[in-house]
Scaffold this active site. Structure first.
Site, PDB file in Angstrom:
ATOM      1  N   GLU A 125      -5.353  -3.945  -2.709  1.00 48.93           N
ATOM      2  CA  GLU A 125      -6.077  -5.119  -2.191  1.00 48.93           C
ATOM      3  C   GLU A 125      -6.719  -5.903  -3.332  1.00 48.93           C
ATOM      4  OE1 GLU A 125      -5.498  -5.823   0.725  1.00 48.93           O
ATOM      5  OE2 GLU A 125      -5.085  -3.970   1.802  1.00 48.93           O
ATOM      6  N   SER A 172       0.827  -1.217   0.000  1.00 50.07           N
ATOM      7  CA  SER A 172       0.000   0.000   0.000  1.00 50.07           C
ATOM      8  C   SER A 172       0.854   1.256   0.000  1.00 50.07           C
ATOM      9  CB  SER A 172      -0.937  -0.010   1.214  1.00 50.07           C
ATOM     10  OG  SER A 172      -1.843  -1.099   1.149  1.00 50.07           O
TER      11      SER A 172
END
Length: 222
Positions: A87, A16
Site C-alpha cells: 500500500e 499484495s
C-alpha cells in the site's frame, strides 16, 4: 547491489499476493525482512491478500520514519536484509525518500507495492515519488478486468454503485460486493471516462437501452 523496486497496477491485480510471495521466497533463502503496510483491508498492522492470505505487518503512519526504524532495529542486533512495503501509494514523499536512502546507504532491498493513481486518475504522491526514484518499476502482469471484459486500467470509487469523482483522496474501501456505502471498482479507461460502473451498466441494460449498451460498450467493442 540493493534495489528499490516498485510493483504497480490497478486494484485486483495481485499486488499484495505478490508481496507475500516475495517475502516467502526471500525468507526461504535465509534472508530476514520487515513487512510494512498502511490502511490494509484487514485492519491495522496487517498485510492481506484477497486470496485469503494474511500476515502481521508494521503499520505505516504519518510519523513513521523508515530510516530510524531500520537503524534502531539493527542497533538492537536485528538482521534486516529487505523491506516489503505494501500500500505504498499511501506513503508520503518523505517516507519514499527514506526508503531510497536505505537502499543506497545501507544496501537493503526495498520491494514496494501500490496502485499508481487514485479514483480521479491522478497520481498518488507516494506513487509518483516511487516512479521518480525507483531502480525499476514493474507493472504486474495479472490483468484486472473491467465489467465489459476489457483490461481494467483505472480505479473508480463508487457510492451505492455509482461512480464519484469528488472527495478525499484516501477513503478506505474494497472492491467487489461491499456492505459499506463506499467501495471501489476497476474499469477500463472508456468506462471510467463515462463513469459507467457495473451497476449503472446493468441498470441501463434493464431500462430499455440494452441494444445500445451492447453496440457501444460490450467486451468486443474497440
Amino acid at each position: 547491489m540493493a534495489e528499490l523496486v516498485f510493483f504497480s497496477g490497478t486494484m485486483d491485480c495481485g499486488k499484495s499476493t505478490l508481496a507475500l510471495q516475495l517475502d516467502h521466497n526471500h525468507s526461504a533463502r535465509g534472508r530476514t525482512g520487515l513487512t510494512f503496510s498502511r490502511n490494509d483491508r484487514a485492519g491495522t498492522d496487517r498485510l492481506s491478500s484477497r486470496l485469503g492470505l494474511e500476515v502481521a505487518a508494521h503499520e505505516v503512519r504519518d510519523d513513521t520514519d523508515f530510516w530510524s526504524f531500520v537503524v534502531d532495529a539493527r542497533r538492537h542486533g536485528e538482521t534486516v536484509d529487505y523491506l516489503i512495503c505494501d500500500e505504498a501509494q499511501f506513503y508520503s514523499t518523505t517516507q519514499v525518500e527514506q526508503l531510497a536512502r536505505l537502499v543506497d546507504e545501507v544496501e537493503i532491498d526495498v520491494f514496494a507495492f501500490g496502485i499508481t493513481a487514485d479514483f480521479r486518475s491522478y497520481l498518488f504522491p507516494g506513487s509518483a515519488r516511487l516512479i521518480e526514484l525507483a531502480d525499476r518499476v514493474e507493472v504486474l502482469q495479472v490483468q484486472a478486468l473491467c465489467w465489459c471484459g476489457a483490461r481494467a486500467t483505472h480505479n473508480a470509487r463508487t457510492v451505492d454503485g455509482w461512480m464519484v469523482v469528488e472527495g478525499a483522496q484516501v477513503v478506505v474501501g474494497d472492491t467487489g460486493d461491499s456492505e459499506s456505502e463506499v467501495a471501489y471498482e476497476v474499469l477500463c479507461r472508456r468506462h471510467h471516462m463515462r463513469r459507467m460502473t457495473s451497476s449503472s451498466a446493468r441498470l441501463r441494460s434493464t431500462s430499455g437501452d440494452g441494444l445500445a449498451l451492447h453496440l457501444t460498450d460490450g467486451p468486443t467493442a474497440r
